[in-house]
Design a protein around this motif. Structure first.
Motif, PDB file in Angstrom:
ATOM      1  N   PRO A   1      40.295  49.022  38.260  1.00  0.00           N
ATOM      2  CA  PRO A   1      39.552  49.507  37.103  1.00  0.00           C
ATOM      3  C   PRO A   1      38.577  48.448  36.586  1.00  0.00           C
ATOM      4  N   ALA A   2      37.783  48.823  35.613  1.00  0.00           N
ATOM      5  CA  ALA A   2      36.763  47.908  35.108  1.00  0.00           C
ATOM      6  C   ALA A   2      37.363  46.615  34.564  1.00  0.00           C
ATOM      7  N   ALA A   3      38.637  46.668  34.127  1.00  0.00           N
ATOM      8  CA  ALA A   3      39.285  45.479  33.579  1.00  0.00           C
ATOM      9  C   ALA A   3      39.445  44.378  34.618  1.00  0.00           C
ATOM     10  N   ARG A   4      39.363  44.729  35.920  1.00  0.00           N
ATOM     11  CA  ARG A   4      39.489  43.696  36.955  1.00  0.00           C
ATOM     12  C   ARG A   4      38.259  42.801  37.016  1.00  0.00           C
ATOM     13  N   ARG A   5      37.268  43.100  36.168  1.00  0.00           N
ATOM     14  CA  ARG A   5      36.104  42.209  36.056  1.00  0.00           C
ATOM     15  C   ARG A   5      36.526  40.836  35.531  1.00  0.00           C
ATOM     16  N   ASP A   6      37.727  40.721  35.001  1.00  0.00           N
ATOM     17  CA  ASP A   6      38.189  39.423  34.519  1.00  0.00           C
ATOM     18  C   ASP A   6      38.191  38.377  35.627  1.00  0.00           C
TER      19      ASP A   6
END
Length: 467
Positions: free
Chosen positions: A362-367
């Motif tokens: 998900p977009a949170a894996r941009r971390d």
């Protein structure tokens, strides 16, 4: 204190990755002060004081895993020192020694003393405030002691306002010990001052309640852990044999353990908030009760076995350490967490080519990219509409599904960063469904790497898709 500090430094020497829960701290701490204030106005104001503290430390010492986690190690060492002092004062030297050593051995304490999050700092504040309360209740303190008590509770609330549950725990101690009117008046004034100082944060954070929507509703299964802790604490309180109206380890430790646990369970019936780290500080009560039980065992054995009784606490600690050693080693191993943000950075650096694009599901894996930006140099984040700083968020905001699809179809190669197989959650966001659908229809996998809960997959356009 030295025991807990040694355990924490041991953990620091074995852990060199940044985990998902720590990634937010790492990202925010590297921003400018103005950017941090802008972000707090939109998201995660609850941890604002902690972010500003870590921002200062990163500016002074540089960003590193040691800078990230050392405050937690030191804070838990302070908490252990406070518990040892409480045990010594309330139940004797052996109880104090046992309590201080027990805190460092508790699995949850070992977990969070090596994590770059504010919960260990809250535990230190809980230990200091409880020690101040006992000092004031015994009549040894002055008015400045109540000011220090209010300031400590206020600071803990700014780090995590659920730590204010320590106030009803302290009220339980005052009730148990039948404290006089003067003590109640001064404590109430200090408590009101602390709550009033934290109230703006509490009210403002309600507008950011989406940050805790991931917490599941309370279930019976989730109550097993608190039930076990309360059973152990209750046994320690019985062994302490407290006298009514007198300050004792049981009168301080049992409310400190039980009240936050039960209060958070009650709150979670209305709003799901039950996460054990939010009330990590309640473990100070458990450690105090364990120490009191060990002290009682020493006193009971002393008349018959005067020499052997002095070895009881050291032997018990050694046995507990050996029994928990496999778990302690596991918590300090790279596999102790399955969400290493830095894990795939080396793979991205090795697999990328000039002109490649990148996506996150998900977009949170941009971390991963925000914590290790050097590994993503030269890659174009084609789904990102507005960056973290501009959007005032932790990870930025993505553009519309239609624009993402158009951008993907213009690429020859795409690197997808996601969760490893077996860790990934079902895809629910429309943007993420579009990403996966386009990749499946128009691209083919040419490389795939997985490590510590993260995965990077390289896709190339089908020849027929190009036609």
């Amino acid at each position: 204190m030295l025991w807990t500090l040694a355990l924490g430094l041991w953990g620091l020497s074995r852990q060199h990755s940044v985990w998902r829960d720590e990634a937010a701290t790492w990202q925010v701490a590297r921003r400018s002060t103005a950017d941090i204030w802008h972000m707090l106005a939109h998201v995660d104001v609850v941890h604002g004081l902690y972010y500003l503290l870590m921002h200062t430390l990163f500016a002074w010492c540089g960003p590193s895993t040691t800078t990230l986690r050392l405050p937690s190690v030191l804070a838990m060492a302070v908490a252990a020192a406070c518990v040892a002092a409480l045990g010594h004062r309330l139940a004797g030297a052996w109880a104090g020694l046992g309590a201080g050593l027990a805190l460092g051995l508790l699995p949850s304490a070992q977990f969070y003393l090596q994590e770059g999050r504010p919960y260990a700092l809250v535990a230190a504040g809980a230990g200091i405030s409880t020690l101040l309360l006992v000092t004031q209740r015994e009549g040894r303190g002055r008015a400045i002691g109540w000011v220090a008590y209010a300031g400590t509770v206020l600071t803990c609330g700014l780090l995590n306002w659920l730590s204010l549950l320590i106030l009803p725990a302290h009220a339980g101690t005052l009730l148990w010990t039948r404290s006089g009117r003067g003590v109640w008046v001064r404590w109430t004034a200090a408590a009101v001052a602390a709550v009033a100082g934290d109230l703006p944060l509490i009210l403002f954070s309600r507008s950011q309640s989406d940050q805790v929507t991931w917490i599941p509703p309370l279930t019976w299964h989730m109550l097993i852990g608190p039930a076990v802790l309360l059973a152990i604490g209750g046994l320690g309180a019985l062994l302490d044999r407290p006298e009514a109206g007198r300050l004792s380890a049981a009168a301080v430790g049992l409310p400190l353990l039980a009240v936050p646990q039960l209060a958070l369970i009650g709150i979670s019936l209305a709003k799901p908030l039950f996460v054990d780290r939010y009330i990590l500080f309640s473990l100070l009560g458990l450690a105090l009760l364990i120490g009191a039980a060990l002290g009682a065992a020493v006193r009971a054995a002393a008349p018959r076995f005067p020499k052997a009784s002095s070895w009881l606490v050291p032997v018990a600690v050694v046995v507990a350490f050996v029994a928990l050693l496999p778990q302690s080693l596991a918590k300090r191993s790279p596999s102790s967490r399955v969400d290493d943000v830095l894990a795939v950075a080396a793979d991205v650096r090795r697999l990328k080519e000039t002109g490649d694009a990148t996506l996150f599901v998900p977009a949170a894996r941009r971390d991963t990219a925000l914590v290790s930006p050097d590994a993503f140099t030269g890659l174009r984040d084609i789904a990102l509409g507005e960056g973290p700083v501009a959007s005032g968020t932790l990870k930025g905001e993505e553009t519309t599904p239609a624009r993402i699809r158009t951008a993907m179809l213009a690429q020859r190669r795409i690197l997808l960063v996601t969760d490893a197989t077996g860790v990934a959650r079902p895809v629910t966001a429309e943007r993420d469904r579009v990403k996966l659908a386009v990749l499946e229809k128009y691209f083919t996998v040419v490389a795939d790497e997985q490590v510590r809960g993260r995965r990077v997959t390289v896709y190339e356009r089908h020849p027929r898709a190009n036609r």
